[in-house]
Design a protein around this motif. Structure first.
Motif, PDB file in Angstrom:
ATOM      1  N   SER A  26      35.207  27.330  49.467  1.00 26.94           N
ATOM      2  CA  SER A  26      34.395  26.122  49.380  1.00 26.94           C
ATOM      3  C   SER A  26      34.272  25.533  50.777  1.00 26.94           C
ATOM      4  CB  SER A  26      35.055  25.104  48.455  1.00 26.94           C
ATOM      5  OG  SER A  26      35.102  25.594  47.136  1.00 26.94           O
ATOM      6  N   SER A  27      33.117  24.970  51.069  1.00 29.29           N
ATOM      7  CA  SER A  27      32.886  24.363  52.384  1.00 29.29           C
ATOM      8  C   SER A  27      33.385  22.923  52.392  1.00 29.29           C
ATOM      9  CB  SER A  27      31.392  24.357  52.709  1.00 29.29           C
ATOM     10  OG  SER A  27      30.901  25.666  52.731  1.00 29.29           O
ATOM     11  N   PHE A  46      34.602  17.685  50.739  1.00 23.67           N
ATOM     12  CA  PHE A  46      33.870  18.876  50.319  1.00 23.67           C
ATOM     13  C   PHE A  46      32.365  18.686  50.365  1.00 23.67           C
ATOM     14  CE2 PHE A  46      38.008  19.683  48.441  1.00 23.67           C
ATOM     15  CZ  PHE A  46      38.178  21.022  48.761  1.00 23.67           C
ATOM     16  N   ASP A  63      28.701  19.189  48.836  1.00 21.48           N
ATOM     17  CA  ASP A  63      28.107  19.270  47.504  1.00 21.48           C
ATOM     18  C   ASP A  63      27.088  20.401  47.454  1.00 21.48           C
ATOM     19  OD1 ASP A  63      29.560  17.108  46.546  1.00 21.48           O
ATOM     20  OD2 ASP A  63      27.959  15.656  46.907  1.00 21.48           O
ATOM     21  N   ILE A  64      26.778  20.849  46.263  1.00 19.13           N
ATOM     22  CA  ILE A  64      25.760  21.877  46.069  1.00 19.13           C
ATOM     23  C   ILE A  64      24.428  21.367  46.605  1.00 19.13           C
ATOM     24  CG2 ILE A  64      24.432  23.142  44.319  1.00 19.13           C
ATOM     25  CD1 ILE A  64      27.013  23.172  42.622  1.00 19.13           C
ATOM     26  N   ILE A  71      42.839  26.557  46.208  1.00 20.26           N
ATOM     27  CA  ILE A  71      41.415  26.811  46.346  1.00 20.26           C
ATOM     28  C   ILE A  71      41.148  27.167  47.810  1.00 20.26           C
ATOM     29  CG2 ILE A  71      39.089  25.864  46.073  1.00 20.26           C
ATOM     30  CD1 ILE A  71      40.740  26.027  43.436  1.00 20.26           C
ATOM     31  N   THR A  96      39.264  27.279  51.193  1.00 17.27           N
ATOM     32  CA  THR A  96      38.207  26.470  51.802  1.00 17.27           C
ATOM     33  C   THR A  96      37.919  26.980  53.208  1.00 17.27           C
ATOM     34  OG1 THR A  96      39.675  24.825  52.801  1.00 17.27           O
ATOM     35  CG2 THR A  96      38.958  24.411  50.537  1.00 17.27           C
TER      36      THR A  96
END
Length: 178
Positions: A40-41, A74, A76-77, A117, A119
């Motif tokens: 995840s970014s 984080f 978001d999409i 997770i 990242t």
């Protein structure tokens, strides 16, 4: 427990023959579907005020609750990394980024719901429009300006933040010697 261990059945056909292919992927032996767990970014900001102090925050929640942090979070999409940086800094500190310059990126593991997770954290050196508007909000318990001489990396709760902060401080020292 690895997060992929939670995926026991193929999300496409429901087969229980959804098996580990690599550390980051699973493959369905029935329908051929492959799932890859990519990082995840996330973003973080180095913000210095006019006195040369660094903006640090205190984490309100786990992981690292109560430890120091940098403003960020984080992506978001559908959001660019720059948009995420601007949004996260605004949400957590009430400050508006005026300029940003890429500093580095580091892989990390973010502990959430008892899983690590993966990242990829991108760090930026930023300036803000009006530093007097600083106000802790969102998932930040406290936001404060800290003299660089008082910054101790071991007070920061996340590994990638500690490493980027170490590199940032080293670069500042090198630049002062020039």
């Amino acid at each position: 427990m690895h997060v992929l261990d939670k995926f026991r059945y193929c999300p496409v056909c429901g087969s229980k023959h959804f098996v580990e292919q690599t550390e980051k992927s699973k493959h369905c032996e029935e329908c051929g579907f492959e799932y890859f767990l990519n990082p995840s970014s996330a973003v973080a900001a180095f913000i210095l005020n006019k006195q040369g102090e660094l903006l640090v925050t205190r984490r309100k929640y786990e992981p690292g609750r109560g430890t120091l942090d940098l403003p960020g979070g984080f992506c978001d999409i559908g959001e660019t990394i720059g948009e995420a940086l601007i949004r996260e800094v605004k949400e957590e500190t009430n400050l508006t980024i005026k300029e940003k310059c890429y500093f580095c990126s580091l892989p990390n593991k973010y502990r959430y719901s008892e899983f690590d997770i993966p990242t990829l954290d991108a760090f930026f050196v930023c300036s803000v429009e009006d530093e007097t508007l600083l106000k802790a909000a969102d998932d930040v318990e406290e936001a404060l300006w800290m003299p660089l001489s008082d910054v101790r990396t071991e007070q920061f709760g996340l590994r990638s933040i500690r490493q980027a902060l170490h590199d940032f401080l080293q670069k500042r020292v090198e630049n002062l010697k020039k």
